[in-house]
Scaffold this active site. Structure first.
Site, PDB file in Angstrom:
ATOM      1  N   ASP A  48      -8.954  -4.737  -5.929  1.00  0.00           N
ATOM      2  CA  ASP A  48      -8.591  -3.823  -4.833  1.00  0.00           C
ATOM      3  C   ASP A  48      -9.774  -2.922  -4.479  1.00  0.00           C
ATOM      4  O   ASP A  48     -10.361  -2.270  -5.336  1.00  0.00           O
ATOM      5  CB  ASP A  48      -7.390  -2.971  -5.239  1.00  0.00           C
ATOM      6  CG  ASP A  48      -6.693  -2.346  -4.034  1.00  0.00           C
ATOM      7  OD1 ASP A  48      -7.402  -1.835  -3.144  1.00  0.00           O
ATOM      8  OD2 ASP A  48      -5.458  -2.371  -3.982  1.00  0.00           O
TER       9      ASP A  48
ATOM     10  N   HIS B 145      -7.613  -5.442  -1.399  1.00  0.00           N
ATOM     11  CA  HIS B 145      -6.399  -4.732  -0.983  1.00  0.00           C
ATOM     12  C   HIS B 145      -5.500  -5.608  -0.116  1.00  0.00           C
ATOM     13  O   HIS B 145      -4.280  -5.542  -0.196  1.00  0.00           O
ATOM     14  CB  HIS B 145      -6.776  -3.458  -0.236  1.00  0.00           C
ATOM     15  CG  HIS B 145      -5.624  -2.528  -0.032  1.00  0.00           C
ATOM     16  ND1 HIS B 145      -4.923  -1.969  -1.075  1.00  0.00           N
ATOM     17  CD2 HIS B 145      -5.029  -2.055   1.101  1.00  0.00           C
ATOM     18  CE1 HIS B 145      -3.958  -1.186  -0.607  1.00  0.00           C
ATOM     19  NE2 HIS B 145      -4.002  -1.231   0.712  1.00  0.00           N
TER      20      HIS B 145
ATOM     21  N   SER C 281       0.835  -1.191   0.000  1.00  0.00           N
ATOM     22  CA  SER C 281       0.000   0.000   0.000  1.00  0.00           C
ATOM     23  C   SER C 281       0.878   1.253   0.000  1.00  0.00           C
ATOM     24  O   SER C 281       1.625   1.490  -0.940  1.00  0.00           O
ATOM     25  CB  SER C 281      -0.965  -0.037   1.191  1.00  0.00           C
ATOM     26  OG  SER C 281      -1.975   0.925   1.065  1.00  0.00           O
TER      27      SER C 281
END
Length: 803
Positions: A744, A778, A671
């Site tokens: 995601d 994610h 991330s």
């Protein structure tokens, strides 16, 4: 450090080794696989009186089949339209009960075949446990009798679990309020089959509306119809004998909350119009109070569509917000309202005002307290004591006050005024306990409250319990954990007079287990659980928290692992892997504080490089990467410089210990850590390669702020452009592995970010490999994808770092 090898050499490697198409799922080498493919210990939930504990079991990973289901993405939700529950829910597959004083676990009998259990909740009196079971066609409600450890089904597969908890216990301990699918529910529309009747149109009316880049928004009229369909429920009262009685007719119920005495129920429903640019949390809503017979008492709040909100993390909408029941009164609502119009830019004496509103809500609400900063939360005590706190992000300040709820004219007394990021000065959190309404309130004994603190200090972590006198506002330390070879977490005070405390204790090679400690009897310790270490192959690996300084004097730290069997006398120079995630601060003091504990259990996961201690790598995990902006300077004004300085300091520190070949260093992150990795490879010569997972690389695609950046692109275009690896792709010549989940769901890190960045790198001749993990969001959850990810990383590191 960058490898001095001609570009055509990397391109040749990528063509021969990394140009596969339709590659089947791979597994990592045996030493990594043994750690990754383990059996997860059960999770523990205890009743209020600490008589029973519920053990919940689940698979270590999900399977691809778990993710390969029907899915609707509407209003920020991802749900399975067939089963009517979140498509991302993680299911429990077995339940056991145990008396805490006994050692024997009792299998819960009567469970459904092939259980898929979620939304587990103890009844108010702790004698029953409710849970949902998801079948192939829908969600059922079940209940466990704790004494007999027997499960019983209460409803068919008609529960609507699409939003929030699908059921709530009533105070009688015999009835559960359940959201059920309407009996006349219409079929969902298929957007692929239905022809559009016109274009999709949105308007901007000239008012600024700076919203984040939210995923899974409504897109058209069909989405609106389907959203209303999946949100709509009927409310039923379901008795423990299975009798169901309609309580409220069909509506889009988003929240249900009983008053502490059980005589009133606040129901919040979603209203129209819906939005195509913000999630359902900012759709219009209406909150209504009903009596326990279902009769309407009062409409207590009506919230309009909130697409427009002022800029800044401390911005809030106008009107009543944070409405909830006061925990220490039978039926009193409490809520906050902004005094600055919700706009942090407005200069006012007080930002928020908190109100009390007594049932039956005929009289006007009365003011309780005004806060100089944004209202954060309230801990109710009794008629004369409550704890309120406020906060302000720009200064990182938080204040905690004692107030007298019975005398609002009495000025709040400040008891803590501190930087929220200054962990060394953290006084701890006030302990609570259940009152006669089964609500948690401030634990008070003889004018004393109690604080439980994490106990971070410059010399290590030493959790503590303090007794806090509510009259003098002075704290007295009752207990401090003195472990230097273990980590103790103080979870709850069970008996204030006897000194019994629930704790969890672990070490780097001892799995976390629960204990009852008596802090008045020479710290007597009674074990509750005895979970074993599932990672025997690395139990003796060398692990320590190292501290070092950045060139500007900022203190940094990281957890250093040496390879299995490493000889500290010979000090062979090994390759180094650094895993990190940047964090923003407003001052150097708090930025230099460490919250790492080398005695924390060594738990390898795909979210770090720890697996690679079995492959001859040195690992610096959770390396500190502070980005500091003091005074009027914002952290991102000097992001790249500080990022590189952090990396250089980390490499220098490990190199000074004599363990590594500094020409063989790799960096990785997930991330924002992926964003960090791409920038480090672009703007420094410190690394031989890097691994970036599920990141965002073009900040012009998140133009109204990102991470801790509150300014928009048009205010500081240079910040957005300089910080975007995509804008500097022509400078990136270091091998990089880019990984992203195909689905995601995180704001800003759309899969498109990795795809476009890779296309830029490929077009500019950079050595890069892109791996898109099917069905993953994610965070990655399936066994197939995680094992393949570990294989990809292992192959990449062997080629570009070790060899």
């Amino acid at each position: 450090m960058k490898l001095k090898i001609p570009l055509f050499f990397f391109l040749g490697l990528s063509l021969t080794t990394f140009a596969q198409e339709n590659l089947n799922y791979q597994k990592p080498s045996q030493s990594i696989l043994e750690l990754a493919d383990y059996e997860r210990a059960p999770s523990v939930s205890m009743d209020t009186k600490k008589e029973y504990m519920l053990l919940t079991y689940r698979n270590t990973y999900k399977s691809l089949d778990d993710l390969n289901q029907e899915e609707l993405r509407l209003g920020g939700l991802r749900i399975n339209p067939i089963t009517n529950i979140s498509s991302s829910v993680t299911y429990v597959n077995n339940l056991k009960l145990r008396k805490i004083k006994d050692k024997n676990e009792v299998q819960v009998i009567g469970l459904p075949i092939n259980p898929r259990i979620s939304t587990i909740a103890w009844s108010p009196n702790d004698k029953k446990i409710s849970f949902s079971h998801t079948t192939a066609s829908g969600v059922e409600l079940w209940v466990i009798d704790v004494a007999s450890a027997k499960a019983t089904k209460l409803t068919e597969a008609t529960v609507n679990a699409n939003i929030g908890s699908p059921f709530s216990w009533m105070n009688d301990n015999e009835t559960i309020l359940v959201k059920m699918l309407p009996k006349n529910r219409a079929a969902l529309l298929d957007a692929k089959k239905d022809l559009p009747t016109g274009p999709i149109i949105s308007n901007a009316d000239g008012v600024k509306s700076q919203n984040r880049t939210y995923p899974d928004m409504l897109k058209n009229k069909n989405d609106e119809i389907n959203f209303e369909n999946i949100m709509t429920s009927e409310l039923y009262k379901v008795n423990l004998n299975g009798t169901a009685t309609l309580f409220k007719k069909a509506d889009m119920y988003a929240g249900e909350s009983f008053s502490p005495d059980g005589n009133f129920l606040m129901l919040t429903t979603i209203q129209k119009p819906f939005s195509y640019i913000v999630p359902l949390s900012r759709f219009p809503s209406k909150s209504v109070i009903y009596d326990k017979a279902g009769n309407e008492v009062k409409v207590v709040n009506e919230v309009p569509l909130t697409e427009i909100i002022p800029k800044g993390f401390m911005a809030v909408r106008k009107g009543k917000r944070n409405m909830s029941w006061r925990s220490d009164k039978p039926a009193t609502l409490v809520y906050a309202a902004a005094l600055d119009g919700g706009d942090p830019a407005n200069k006012v004496e007080f930002r928020d005002e908190v109100f009390l509103w007594n049932a039956p809500f005929n009289a006007a609400a009365t003011s309780l307290v005004k806060t100089a900063q944004r209202y954060d939360r309230m801990i109710w005590g009794n008629d004369n004591v409550a704890i309120v706190s406020d906060e302000w992000y720009d200064t990182r300040n938080t204040k905690t006050y004692i107030i007298n709820p019975s005398n609002p004219s009495q000025a709040p007394k400040v008891i803590f005024d501190r930087n929220s990021q200054d962990v060394y000065s953290d006084p701890g959190n006030f302990e609570t306990r259940k009152n006669e309404y089964n609500r948690y309130v401030l634990a008070i004994e003889n004018d004393n409250a109690y604080l439980i603190g994490d106990g971070f200090t410059k010399n290590g972590q030493f959790p503590f319990i303090s007794e806090f006198n509510l009259k003098t506002a002075q704290a007295k330390r009752l207990y401090t954990s003195n472990y230097t070879d273990k980590k103790e977490d103080i979870l709850e005070i069970e008996d204030f007079k006897k000194g019994t405390v629930l704790v969890q204790i672990q070490s780097k090679n001892e799995y976390p287990n629960y204990y009852l400690r008596n802090i008045f009897q020479k710290y007597k310790l009674t074990p509750i659980t005895t979970f074993k270490n599932p990672f025997e192959s690395i139990k003796n690996v060398s692990k320590e928290v190292i501290k070092y300084k950045r060139k500007d004097g900022v203190e940094l730290s990281g957890t250093l692992y040496l390879p299995v069997g490493y000889d500290k006398v010979k000090k062979e120079k090994m390759p180094l892997l650094i895993w990190a995630y940047p964090a923003e601060y407003k001052d150097k003091n708090s930025a230099g504080q460490s919250t790492q504990n080398q005695n924390e259990f060594t738990f390898p996961s795909y979210g770090s490089f720890v697996y690679w201690v079995t492959k001859g790598y040195v690992v610096l995990d959770d390396a500190a990467f502070p980005i500091i902006g003091e005074g009027t300077t914002e952290p991102n004004d000097n992001f790249i410089t500080q990022l590189v300085d952090n990396a250089e300091a980390a490499i220098n520190a490990v190199d000074a210990l004599g363990y590594i070949n500094r020409k063989k260093v790799a960096v990785g992150g997930h991330s924002y850590g992926a964003f960090m990795t791409a920038n480090l490879l672009t703007h420094s010569n410190l690394f031989a390669c890097g691994i970036a997972r599920s990141g965002a690389y073009n900040r012009t695609l998140t133009p109204f702020g990102f991470q801790s950046e509150q300014r928009n692109y048009w205010e500081t275009p240079e910040v957005y452009n300089i910080m975007s690896p995509f804008m500097n792709a022509d400078k990136m010549k270091t091998p990089m592995l880019l990984v992203h989940g195909e689905a995601d769901n995180n704001p800003g890190t759309f899969t498109l970010q990795t795809e476009r960045y890779f296309q830029a790198l490929k077009g500019l001749g950079a050595p890069a490999r892109m791996v898109i993990l099917p069905k993953e969001a994610h965070g990655y959850v399936t066994k197939e994808n995680i094992l393949h990810l570990l294989w990809e990383q292992d192959q990449f590191l062997e080629k570009y770092l070790k060899n």
